[in-house]
Design a protein around this motif. Structure first.
Motif, PDB file in Angstrom:
ATOM      1  N   LEU A  63      -7.720   0.445   5.964  1.00  0.00           N
ATOM      2  CA  LEU A  63      -7.092   1.736   6.199  1.00  0.00           C
ATOM      3  C   LEU A  63      -6.791   1.855   7.685  1.00  0.00           C
ATOM      4  O   LEU A  63      -7.630   1.524   8.526  1.00  0.00           O
ATOM      5  CB  LEU A  63      -8.036   2.862   5.764  1.00  0.00           C
ATOM      6  CG  LEU A  63      -7.581   4.296   6.023  1.00  0.00           C
ATOM      7  CD1 LEU A  63      -6.419   4.666   5.125  1.00  0.00           C
ATOM      8  CD2 LEU A  63      -8.745   5.264   5.809  1.00  0.00           C
ATOM      9  N   ARG A  74      -0.992   7.563   8.012  1.00  0.00           N
ATOM     10  CA  ARG A  74      -2.085   6.940   7.270  1.00  0.00           C
ATOM     11  C   ARG A  74      -1.528   5.781   6.437  1.00  0.00           C
ATOM     12  O   ARG A  74      -0.624   5.983   5.620  1.00  0.00           O
ATOM     13  CB  ARG A  74      -2.759   7.966   6.352  1.00  0.00           C
ATOM     14  CG  ARG A  74      -3.907   7.406   5.504  1.00  0.00           C
ATOM     15  CD  ARG A  74      -4.426   8.478   4.555  1.00  0.00           C
ATOM     16  NE  ARG A  74      -5.498   7.976   3.699  1.00  0.00           N
ATOM     17  CZ  ARG A  74      -6.789   8.249   3.856  1.00  0.00           C
ATOM     18  NH1 ARG A  74      -7.185   9.036   4.838  1.00  0.00           N
ATOM     19  NH2 ARG A  74      -7.703   7.761   3.035  1.00  0.00           N
ATOM     20  N   GLU A  92     -13.095  10.182   7.598  1.00  0.00           N
ATOM     21  CA  GLU A  92     -13.069   8.832   7.014  1.00  0.00           C
ATOM     22  C   GLU A  92     -14.267   8.008   7.469  1.00  0.00           C
ATOM     23  O   GLU A  92     -14.861   7.268   6.684  1.00  0.00           O
ATOM     24  CB  GLU A  92     -11.771   8.131   7.407  1.00  0.00           C
ATOM     25  CG  GLU A  92     -11.506   6.851   6.630  1.00  0.00           C
ATOM     26  CD  GLU A  92     -11.305   7.097   5.149  1.00  0.00           C
ATOM     27  OE1 GLU A  92     -11.762   6.243   4.355  1.00  0.00           O
ATOM     28  OE2 GLU A  92     -10.715   8.135   4.776  1.00  0.00           O
ATOM     29  N   LYS A 137      -8.345  -3.249   0.915  1.00  0.00           N
ATOM     30  CA  LYS A 137      -9.190  -2.075   1.136  1.00  0.00           C
ATOM     31  C   LYS A 137      -9.272  -1.649   2.602  1.00  0.00           C
ATOM     32  O   LYS A 137     -10.242  -1.035   3.027  1.00  0.00           O
ATOM     33  CB  LYS A 137     -10.598  -2.310   0.592  1.00  0.00           C
ATOM     34  CG  LYS A 137     -10.660  -2.403  -0.925  1.00  0.00           C
ATOM     35  CD  LYS A 137     -12.096  -2.497  -1.398  1.00  0.00           C
ATOM     36  CE  LYS A 137     -12.175  -2.540  -2.912  1.00  0.00           C
ATOM     37  NZ  LYS A 137     -13.556  -2.655  -3.404  1.00  0.00           N
ATOM     38  N   GLU A 165      -2.734   3.203   3.658  1.00  0.00           N
ATOM     39  CA  GLU A 165      -3.761   2.814   2.686  1.00  0.00           C
ATOM     40  C   GLU A 165      -3.346   1.478   2.073  1.00  0.00           C
ATOM     41  O   GLU A 165      -2.356   1.413   1.341  1.00  0.00           O
ATOM     42  CB  GLU A 165      -3.893   3.861   1.586  1.00  0.00           C
ATOM     43  CG  GLU A 165      -4.454   5.187   2.036  1.00  0.00           C
ATOM     44  CD  GLU A 165      -4.598   6.174   0.884  1.00  0.00           C
ATOM     45  OE1 GLU A 165      -4.167   5.852  -0.249  1.00  0.00           O
ATOM     46  OE2 GLU A 165      -5.134   7.277   1.112  1.00  0.00           O
ATOM     47  N   TYR A 166      -4.103   0.426   2.381  1.00  0.00           N
ATOM     48  CA  TYR A 166      -3.771  -0.899   1.872  1.00  0.00           C
ATOM     49  C   TYR A 166      -4.360  -1.096   0.482  1.00  0.00           C
ATOM     50  O   TYR A 166      -5.502  -0.715   0.214  1.00  0.00           O
ATOM     51  CB  TYR A 166      -4.277  -1.982   2.825  1.00  0.00           C
ATOM     52  CG  TYR A 166      -3.513  -2.011   4.127  1.00  0.00           C
ATOM     53  CD1 TYR A 166      -2.423  -2.851   4.283  1.00  0.00           C
ATOM     54  CD2 TYR A 166      -3.872  -1.179   5.190  1.00  0.00           C
ATOM     55  CE1 TYR A 166      -1.703  -2.871   5.477  1.00  0.00           C
ATOM     56  CE2 TYR A 166      -3.154  -1.181   6.375  1.00  0.00           C
ATOM     57  CZ  TYR A 166      -2.078  -2.035   6.510  1.00  0.00           C
ATOM     58  OH  TYR A 166      -1.365  -2.035   7.683  1.00  0.00           O
ATOM     59  N   ARG A 221     -17.313   6.326   4.906  1.00  0.00           N
ATOM     60  CA  ARG A 221     -17.647   4.892   4.867  1.00  0.00           C
ATOM     61  C   ARG A 221     -19.074   4.604   5.282  1.00  0.00           C
ATOM     62  O   ARG A 221     -19.539   3.469   5.175  1.00  0.00           O
ATOM     63  CB  ARG A 221     -16.646   4.119   5.727  1.00  0.00           C
ATOM     64  CG  ARG A 221     -15.265   4.115   5.079  1.00  0.00           C
ATOM     65  CD  ARG A 221     -14.173   3.565   5.970  1.00  0.00           C
ATOM     66  NE  ARG A 221     -12.909   3.681   5.258  1.00  0.00           N
ATOM     67  CZ  ARG A 221     -12.251   2.635   4.744  1.00  0.00           C
ATOM     68  NH1 ARG A 221     -12.736   1.420   4.845  1.00  0.00           N
ATOM     69  NH2 ARG A 221     -11.095   2.819   4.112  1.00  0.00           N
ATOM     70  N   GLY A 276       0.810  -1.203   0.000  1.00  0.00           N
ATOM     71  CA  GLY A 276       0.000   0.000   0.000  1.00  0.00           C
ATOM     72  C   GLY A 276       0.842   1.251   0.000  1.00  0.00           C
ATOM     73  O   GLY A 276       2.026   1.210  -0.353  1.00  0.00           O
ATOM     74  N   ARG A 277       0.218   2.359   0.405  1.00  0.00           N
ATOM     75  CA  ARG A 277       0.922   3.628   0.492  1.00  0.00           C
ATOM     76  C   ARG A 277       0.797   4.190   1.904  1.00  0.00           C
ATOM     77  O   ARG A 277      -0.247   4.054   2.554  1.00  0.00           O
ATOM     78  CB  ARG A 277       0.400   4.644  -0.529  1.00  0.00           C
ATOM     79  CG  ARG A 277       0.699   4.216  -1.949  1.00  0.00           C
ATOM     80  CD  ARG A 277       0.798   5.364  -2.913  1.00  0.00           C
ATOM     81  NE  ARG A 277       1.906   6.275  -2.659  1.00  0.00           N
ATOM     82  CZ  ARG A 277       3.179   6.048  -3.046  1.00  0.00           C
ATOM     83  NH1 ARG A 277       3.507   4.917  -3.651  1.00  0.00           N
ATOM     84  NH2 ARG A 277       4.109   6.954  -2.813  1.00  0.00           N
TER      85      ARG A 277
END
Length: 198
Positions: A75, A65, A192, A73, A67-68, A196, A54-55
């Protein structure tokens, strides 16, 4: 380019490069304190051998943070002294923990001082990287973080979270870029959560 001193050239026959030395705790603390923002690709290897990519986004102090990449999906957000884990496979609100109860709080602190009493329990060199194992000196039961740094220039390349139960999670960084600006919402847990719910 790596710069070799005359002394290093003389010892080159014994295969000891000029950069092969352990970085001091003060130098590493200064590097972390000067690291305000960063973005990187990461590869995470968990205790069970599973690998996720991820990032990663960092804004010191206090914000991170993960992000996978799909299909995960997931976080993970660190912000406002909390860590929230968002998982699309689970129903309900994200799992939330106090940031101070995680070893990541040591590198996200406003003022990192690895030379503080009883914080560092290991400080070594593997021939290429300086490796520092640190813990919260007041709460060692929260686990440890093992940080790996390259030299010339100094850079954080990897960390290992060692939890109280003996588990290990390794995060290796790649393509690290620093010095950018991020929108406030990137690290906002409530923002976030609202996304969602839609």
């Amino acid at each position: 380019m790596l710069k070799y001193t005359l002394a290093a050239l003389i010892t080159a026959a014994s295969a000891i490069p000029a950069y092969a030395e352990k970085l001091s705790l003060n130098a590493l603390s200064a590097y972390l304190n000067n690291l305000k923002t960063a973005e990187a690709a990461f590869v995470q290897t968990s205790d069970d051998g599973s690998v996720q990519k991820g990032r990663l986004f960092i804004q010191r102090p206090g914000k991170m943070r993960f992000e996978y990449a799909p299909p995960q999906k997931a976080l993970v957000l660190a912000s406002n002294n909390a860590v929230a884990i968002f998982d699309d496979r689970a129903s309900g609100p994200p799992e939330t923990y106090p940031l101070r109860r995680t070893p990541l709080s040591l590198i996200l602190a406003r003022n990192v001082n690895l030379a503080a009493a009883n914080m560092v329990v290991g400080h070594g060199f593997d021939g290429t990287h300086t490796i520092v194992t640190a813990q919260d000196p007041k709460n060692p039961e929260y686990g440890q973080i093992q940080l790996k740094f390259s030299d010339a220039p100094v850079a954080l390349t990897e960390w290992v979270i060692l939890d109280a139960g003996g588990g290990e999670t390794t995060v290796r960084l790649d393509e690290v870029v620093t010095g950018m600006s991020f929108p406030r919402t990137l690290f906002d847990i409530e923002t976030e959560r609202g996304k969602r719910k839609r």
